[in-house]
Design an enzyme around this catalytic site. Structure first.
Site, PDB file in Angstrom:
ATOM      1  N   GLY A   1     -14.605  12.130   7.086  1.00 42.75           N
ATOM      2  CA  GLY A   1     -13.966  10.867   7.446  1.00 42.75           C
ATOM      3  C   GLY A   1     -12.516  10.847   7.032  1.00 42.75           C
TER       4      GLY A   1
ATOM      5  N   GLY B   1     -13.877  17.468  10.152  1.00 42.42           N
ATOM      6  CA  GLY B   1     -13.610  17.928  11.512  1.00 42.42           C
ATOM      7  C   GLY B   1     -12.152  17.639  11.825  1.00 42.42           C
TER       8      GLY B   1
ATOM      9  N   CYS C   1      -9.794   7.471  38.818  1.00 37.72           N
ATOM     10  CA  CYS C   1      -9.892   6.205  39.526  1.00 37.72           C
ATOM     11  C   CYS C   1     -10.618   5.174  38.685  1.00 37.72           C
ATOM     12  CB  CYS C   1     -10.544   6.423  40.873  1.00 37.72           C
ATOM     13  SG  CYS C   1      -9.424   7.314  41.954  1.00 37.72           S
ATOM     14  N   GLU C   2      -9.931   4.731  37.670  1.00 38.93           N
ATOM     15  CA  GLU C   2     -10.365   3.708  36.723  1.00 38.93           C
ATOM     16  C   GLU C   2      -9.126   3.409  35.898  1.00 38.93           C
ATOM     17  OE1 GLU C   2     -13.787   3.276  34.806  1.00 38.93           O
ATOM     18  OE2 GLU C   2     -14.897   4.882  35.781  1.00 38.93           O
TER      19      GLU C   2
END
Ligand SMILES: *Cc1c(COP(=O)(O)O)cnc(C)c1O
Length: 419
Positions: free
Chosen positions: A227, A270, A337-338
């Site tokens: 985190g 990560g 297309c959004e």
């Protein structure tokens, strides 16, 4: 990326436009030196008898990245059996891999156990089944400490409403099962989510884990998850890893004395290791003035980088092709297309059609979350290693996207449709 009089340069000095010239766009570029530096900095921040940094594969899975981290001494944290298998293919020993799944089938856990990797169990029914099938086996237990560690609500996973982990309040039940089924609890684990800002909050959660750890006699390690936040905005604060390292090490060493044994301190970063190493390079297809704003439309979208849309994440953007241009205010959008917005009202050096933009922090949760939405191939990946740009994944093609589809031969017998 640094701005020099000659334009932007990648952290290790390479010219990003040179890389684009060689490999085209859209393109993910990772600078190995940044990953090495982040890993080394994290190792140096801790002072404990044994430290194990298990890279969270889900951030960026390319096998060359896994090998690079393996070479530095990292292990792996995997959330699917496929990540586990990729780790084994990359040359990791099974015991260097911890498998931390959530809501997977028991078959998957059984398979991981058979491969010899460490299994981290996050639900009581699974623990029970594991113990029945493998009496005497070793396990790690993932606990939910019930803290809200901060960060965006979609990436906070250690709070009371989260699906992750076994509640710390279920410890009596866990202990009963462990005893009855003769399990060896080799590790205990928490992961409270991404983007922790306050070391105090992180350390408060670790206190809960220390308290839980005391209940087990056979521990080899305590896994504090991850985190750790990195800077996204130019003036952003990031997790103070040195402070966390110093304070957690002192507390950990005290705990080991109390416990009567030197344990391994495990972490699973990560984002911290790979986020800053990645740049996503895209080409500007159009610059369009509307009544509301100036839009710069690029040859990518949330099919390749979903974090701005999914987490409202800020990703810094610069214009590589006009590095010293006058800043103007843009909405940078994709070709999906959004609604597909990378940045809103962002000052960027004047953008012209054809300009190459670099989107920062594209190492973690960028390519690994990419899809073929709108039937767009996923981009190539390049690793800058020791001054050279290596292609480590080619771009997908139409054939790649069609490969798993099975055209039914007799679906429309009267029509001449070829797929
Ligand atoms: C995602 C994840 C990590 C890595 O989180 P980062 O924020 O990228 O450091 C570590 N451990 C577990 C169990 C995870 O699911």
């Amino acid at each position: 990326m640094k701005l020099s009089p000659d334009g932007y340069r990648l952290p290790s000095g390479a010219d990003p436009l040179e890389v684009v010239h060689q490999h085209g766009t859209p393109l993910f570029v990772y600078d190995a030196q940044v990953i090495r530096d982040a890993y080394t900095r994290m190792v140096r921040a801790f002072d404990v008898p044994a430290l194990s940094i298990n890279y969270a594969v889900k951030a960026l899975q390319n096998i060359n990245i896994l090998k690079l981290l393996g070479d530095l001494g990292a292990g792996l944290d995997c959330v699917s059996i496929y990540e586990v298998e990729a780790g084994l293919q990359a040359g990791f020993e099974p015991r260097q891999i911890i498998f931390t799944p959530s809501a997977v089938s028991f078959e998957e856990i059984k398979f991981a156990h058979a491969l010899g990797v460490r299994v981290n169990i996050d639900a009581i029914p699974l623990l029970e089944r594991f113990g029945v099938e493998f009496p005497g086996a070793s396990v790690c237990l993932r606990f939910n400490p019930h803290v809200f560690a901060g960060g965006h609500r979609k990436i906070s996973v250690g709070h009371i409403n989260s699906k992750f982990g076994i509640s710390i309040h279920q410890l009596p039940h866990v202990l009963r099962l462990v005893k009855r089924l003769d399990l060896r609890v080799e590790g205990v684990h928490i992961h409270t989510g991404s983007d922790i800002l306050d070391p105090d909050v992180f350390l408060a959660a670790t206190e809960i884990l220390f308290n839980t750890a005391k209940a087990f006699d056979d521990l080899e390690y305590i896994d504090f998850g991850s985190g750790f936040k990195v800077a996204y905005r130019p003036d952003d604060i990031e997790t103070d890893i040195e402070t966390i390292g110093q304070r957690l090490s002192a507390r950990f060493n005290d705990f080991c004395k109390e416990y009567g044994k030197d344990l391994t301190l495990m972490l699973e970063p990560g984002k911290y290791l790979v986020s800053r190493a990645g740049y996503f390079l895209v080409r500007t297809n159009m610059v369009k003035q509307t009544t509301a704003a100036v839009f710069a439309g690029v040859n990518s979208g949330f099919n390749h980088l979903i974090r701005p849309m999914l987490y409202d994440a800020y990703h810094h953007i610069v214009n590589l092709s006009n590095p010293h241009g006058k800043p103007r205010i843009y909405n940078v959008v994709g070709y999906i297309c959004e609604t597909d917005t990378f940045a809103i009202d962002r000052p960027i050096a004047e953008i012209r059609e054809g300009d190459i933009l670099a989107i920062f922090n594209a190492g973690a949760y960028a390519f690994s979350m990419a899809s073929n939405y709108n039937m767009r191939p996923r981009p190539a990946e390049v690793l800058i290693l020791d001054g050279k740009a290596h292609l480590i994944r080619r771009a997908e093609t139409l054939d790649d996207m069609m490969r798993t589809q099975i055209p039914l031969p007799d679906l429309f017998p009267d029509k001449d449709i070829t797929v």
